[in-house]
Design a protein around this motif. Structure first.
Motif, PDB file in Angstrom:
ATOM      1  N   LEU A 168       0.711  -1.030   0.343  1.00 45.29           N
ATOM      2  CA  LEU A 168       0.552  -0.471   0.122  1.00 45.29           C
ATOM      3  C   LEU A 168       0.871   1.080   0.059  1.00 45.29           C
ATOM      4  N   LEU A 200      -9.127  -6.227   5.212  1.00 45.89           N
ATOM      5  CA  LEU A 200      -8.579  -5.779   4.428  1.00 45.89           C
ATOM      6  C   LEU A 200      -9.771  -5.841   3.439  1.00 45.89           C
ATOM      7  N   GLY A 254     -10.772  -2.095   2.716  1.00 45.86           N
ATOM      8  CA  GLY A 254     -10.234  -1.660   1.801  1.00 45.86           C
ATOM      9  C   GLY A 254     -12.037  -0.907   0.581  1.00 45.86           C
ATOM     10  N   THR A 306     -13.355   3.346   0.784  1.00 44.11           N
ATOM     11  CA  THR A 306     -13.327   4.149  -0.596  1.00 44.11           C
ATOM     12  C   THR A 306     -15.025   4.234  -1.256  1.00 44.11           C
ATOM     13  N   PHE A 329      -8.831   9.019   8.417  1.00 43.12           N
ATOM     14  CA  PHE A 329      -8.445   8.121   9.147  1.00 43.12           C
ATOM     15  C   PHE A 329      -7.359   8.071  10.412  1.00 43.12           C
ATOM     16  N   CYS A 331      -4.664   4.891   9.675  1.00 48.93           N
ATOM     17  CA  CYS A 331      -4.791   4.300   8.407  1.00 48.93           C
ATOM     18  C   CYS A 331      -4.302   3.983   7.287  1.00 48.93           C
ATOM     19  N   VAL A 332      -3.002   1.752   7.011  1.00 54.19           N
ATOM     20  CA  VAL A 332      -1.738   1.827   6.167  1.00 54.19           C
ATOM     21  C   VAL A 332      -2.572   2.294   4.378  1.00 54.19           C
TER      22      VAL A 332
HETATM   23  C1  HEM Z   1     -11.427   6.910   2.592  1.00 57.42           C
HETATM   24  C2  HEM Z   1     -11.106   5.324   2.945  1.00 57.42           C
HETATM   25  C3  HEM Z   1     -10.299   5.099   3.582  1.00 57.42           C
HETATM   26  C4  HEM Z   1     -10.660   5.855   5.580  1.00 57.42           C
HETATM   27  C5  HEM Z   1     -12.344   7.043   5.709  1.00 57.42           C
HETATM   28  C6  HEM Z   1      -9.504   4.688   6.183  1.00 57.42           C
HETATM   29  C7  HEM Z   1     -10.227   5.301   7.926  1.00 57.42           C
HETATM   30  C8  HEM Z   1      -9.280   3.648   8.756  1.00 57.42           C
HETATM   31  C9  HEM Z   1      -9.083   4.231  10.000  1.00 57.42           C
HETATM   32  C10 HEM Z   1     -10.281   5.769  10.792  1.00 57.42           C
HETATM   33  C11 HEM Z   1      -8.494   3.373  10.570  1.00 57.42           C
HETATM   34  C12 HEM Z   1      -7.925   3.641  12.034  1.00 57.42           C
HETATM   35  C13 HEM Z   1      -7.330   4.602  12.595  1.00 57.42           C
HETATM   36  C14 HEM Z   1      -7.256   4.107  13.930  1.00 57.42           C
HETATM   37  O1  HEM Z   1      -7.183   3.210  15.004  1.00 57.42           O
HETATM   38  O2  HEM Z   1      -6.021   5.588  14.248  1.00 57.42           O
HETATM   39  C15 HEM Z   1      -8.056   2.681   9.418  1.00 57.42           C
HETATM   40  C16 HEM Z   1      -7.121   1.817   9.820  1.00 57.42           C
HETATM   41  C17 HEM Z   1      -7.045   0.610   8.660  1.00 57.42           C
HETATM   42  N1  HEM Z   1      -7.394   1.030   7.295  1.00 57.42           N
HETATM   43 FE1  HEM Z   1      -8.195   2.414   6.604  1.00 57.42          FE
HETATM   44  N2  HEM Z   1      -9.256   3.824   5.688  1.00 57.42           N
HETATM   45  C18 HEM Z   1     -10.070   3.653   4.147  1.00 57.42           C
HETATM   46  C19 HEM Z   1      -9.251   3.554   3.006  1.00 57.42           C
HETATM   47  C20 HEM Z   1      -8.763   2.244   3.494  1.00 57.42           C
HETATM   48  C21 HEM Z   1      -8.202   1.250   2.196  1.00 57.42           C
HETATM   49  C22 HEM Z   1      -8.410   1.275   1.069  1.00 57.42           C
HETATM   50  C23 HEM Z   1      -7.636   0.067   2.933  1.00 57.42           C
HETATM   51  C24 HEM Z   1      -6.725  -0.988   1.422  1.00 57.42           C
HETATM   52  C25 HEM Z   1      -6.965  -2.033   1.792  1.00 57.42           C
HETATM   53  C26 HEM Z   1      -7.196   0.223   4.322  1.00 57.42           C
HETATM   54  C27 HEM Z   1      -6.670  -0.469   5.145  1.00 57.42           C
HETATM   55  C28 HEM Z   1      -6.970  -0.020   6.032  1.00 57.42           C
HETATM   56  C29 HEM Z   1      -6.090  -0.490   7.784  1.00 57.42           C
HETATM   57  C30 HEM Z   1      -5.660  -2.555   7.168  1.00 57.42           C
HETATM   58  C31 HEM Z   1      -5.764  -0.313   8.920  1.00 57.42           C
HETATM   59  C32 HEM Z   1      -5.368  -0.749  10.209  1.00 57.42           C
HETATM   60  C33 HEM Z   1      -4.263  -0.038  10.185  1.00 57.42           C
HETATM   61  C34 HEM Z   1      -3.555  -0.666  11.316  1.00 57.42           C
HETATM   62  O3  HEM Z   1      -4.653  -0.755  12.515  1.00 57.42           O
HETATM   63  O4  HEM Z   1      -2.326  -0.397  11.638  1.00 57.42           O
HETATM   64  N3  HEM Z   1      -8.411   1.861   4.225  1.00 57.42           N
HETATM   65  N4  HEM Z   1      -8.730   3.211   8.553  1.00 57.42           N
END
Ligand code: HEM
Length: 432
Positions: free
Chosen positions: A137, A269, A273, A277, A376, A383-384
């Motif tokens: 990513l 995931l 993902g 989005t 994020f 968010c990764v």
């Molecule tokens: C606009 C789109 C997206 C938003 C708003 C979003 C939002 C978030 C948020 C709020 C978190 C947790 C952050 C925290 O606890 O501090 C997160 C974690 C994560 N997101 Fe997203 N996300 C988006 C898109 C994606 C996409 C495209 C992927 C890809 C596959 C993804 C994969 C992940 C993963 C794997 C985590 C866990 C990260 C960790 O625990 O280290 N996200 N996301």
């Protein structure tokens, strides 16, 4: 009884009538009816660290201001992710315990040992597992992916009906995110919509978002597990590749993980993902239509696409909250949160905090600092996939503008009944 004075301009709702102690901001029907805004408005003014003693989700604290959310999100020692990062009803917990044959206590104990999806574990276990998927990513790999995303976005747009109404969510938002996710997993492209179905099954309660019953939901989850177990076995036997499953199967930090942990990461995931989005794509069309002056600005200056994407991610806040459990007694905003208490960070409210964001309720695509938002998250779990999400939206809008497509929203969106995924289920549009 505590009856607050309703500030001017605030929409009618029970948010200003209920006694504070009865305010349960997580109540899902307000998300479905789009009547959550006055609840958070009131809490930001009157009770920014708010306790709900009784609810279908049990007792929990709501953190609604920007600075307090930052304080919680960046202090992962005090606020643990191991006891669940969402709010589950008792009914949901029971259904899962029954289907999976495992108690919630067992899951929590496993997470505390560093086993589980990496969004639901703490340091020192979390960082190396996150590192196993982050290269897929990261900008270098995204640059390689972007021509594929562009081609697919173009194909989707070129196939849209002209001059007749259709659902933007189904034909564009779901299609593009499913295609991108299938590319990331190296999942059979012709079966991509199974990823969408599974994501919906994971996230929705029976009666909503295509889920008919707990049985159907659980069956679908088992089906997803079986398919991804096959993929794991295939990738394990093959040369290491750059897709997410191969990265997990070959990276030293993840290749020995157990079945449940792998499956937890798959869910993370797929959902991470997909829904987020998807809802940003739908939100961008809706908010540009609601704000025609902003849509005009974008047409006049397509370089604003990047800013518009970030503004949509703030304005929509696709994940309304993340939750944690306190590992010690701690004071936030003058209130004492006890060890073991559940704390909910309402990003959706922090993104409308007038003390940090100017005119937060206005959708302004040329803001000076458009990436200044909480959508994020912050801290170790930030968010990764954030760059991938932005990439998909940017490319989609570049292709829309290039083709001069005029998208008109024909009716109000239908919202999801969820306090986690701030989602649009249906958005009728017509292209002229
Ligand atoms: C606009 C789109 C997206 C938003 C708003 C979003 C939002 C978030 C948020 C709020 C978190 C947790 C952050 C925290 O606890 O501090 C997160 C974690 C994560 N997101 Fe997203 N996300 C988006 C898109 C994606 C996409 C495209 C992927 C890809 C596959 C993804 C994969 C992940 C993963 C794997 C985590 C866990 C990260 C960790 O625990 O280290 N996200 N996301």
């Amino acid at each position: 009884m505590n009856i607050a004075v309703k500030p001017q301009g605030v929409r009618e709702s029970d948010a200003y009538i209920l006694p504070l102690a009865e305010l349960n901001p997580a109540q899902t029907d307000r998300f479905q009816d789009d009547t959550i805004w006055p609840v958070f408005e009131r809490l930001r003014r009157e009770d920014p660290v708010h306790f709900t003693p009784e609810s279908e989700f049990g007792p929990y604290w709501s953190i609604v201001r920007w600075d307090d959310i930052m304080a919680v999100d960046t202090d992962h020692e005090t606020f643990s992710s191991t006891e669940g990062i969402g709010l589950n009803t008792l009914e949901a917990r029971k259904a899962f315990e029954k289907a999976l044959g495992r108690s919630e206590e067992e899951d929590i104990a496993a997470a505390k040992r560093g086993e589980g999806s990496f969004i639901g574990i703490d340091e020192p276990y979390h960082a190396p597992k996150r590192k196993a998927v982050s290269p897929t990513l990261a900008p270098a790999n995204l640059a390689k992916m972007s021509p594929i995303v562009r081609e697919r976005a173009g194909e989707i747009l070129d196939a849209l009906p002209i001059g007749e109404p259709f659902d933007w969510v189904d034909k564009v938002s779901m299609e593009l995110t499913a295609m991108t996710l299938a590319t990331l997993f190296d999942f059979p492209m012709e079966q991509r919509r199974r990823l969408t179905t599974w994501s919906d099954m994971f996230m929705n309660e029976p009666g909503h978002g295509g889920v008919e019953s707990w049985e159907q939901k659980i069956m679908s989850i088992f089906e997803c597990r079986a398919v991804f177990q096959d993929l794991w076995n295939q990738r394990l036997d093959a040369e290491p590749g750059i897709d997410l499953i191969s990265m997990l199967a070959h990276d030293p930090a993840t290749r020995n993980m157990g079945y449940e942990e792998y499956q937890g990461n798959v869910v993370l995931l797929i959902v991470g993902g997909n829904d987020t989005t998807r809802n940003t794509i739908s939100g961008s069309v809706y908010w540009l239509n609601k704000n025609p002056d902003q849509y005009d600005k974008l047409r006049a200056d397509p370089d604003l696409v990047v800013n518009m994407v970030s503004e949509t991610i703030r304005y929509q806040t696709p994940l309304a909250h993340m939750s944690r459990v306190a590992t010690r007694d701690v004071e936030i905003g003058g209130k004492t949160i006890k060890k073991g208490d559940r704390v909910v960070m309402w990003y959706i409210s922090g993104n409308r905090d007038e003390s940090v964001i100017a005119d937060p309720d206005d959708f302004i695509i040329d803001r000076e600092r458009p990436r200044q938002h909480l959508s994020f998250g912050f801290g170790v779990h930030r968010c990764v996939g954030n760059r991938l999400a932005e990439l998909q939206l940017r490319i989609l809008w570049e292709e829309i503008l290039k083709r001069g497509l005029e998208i008109e929203v024909m009716d109000k969106p239908k919202y999801l009944r969820s306090n986690l995924i701030h989602g649009i289920r249906e958005l009728p549009v017509q292209i002229h």
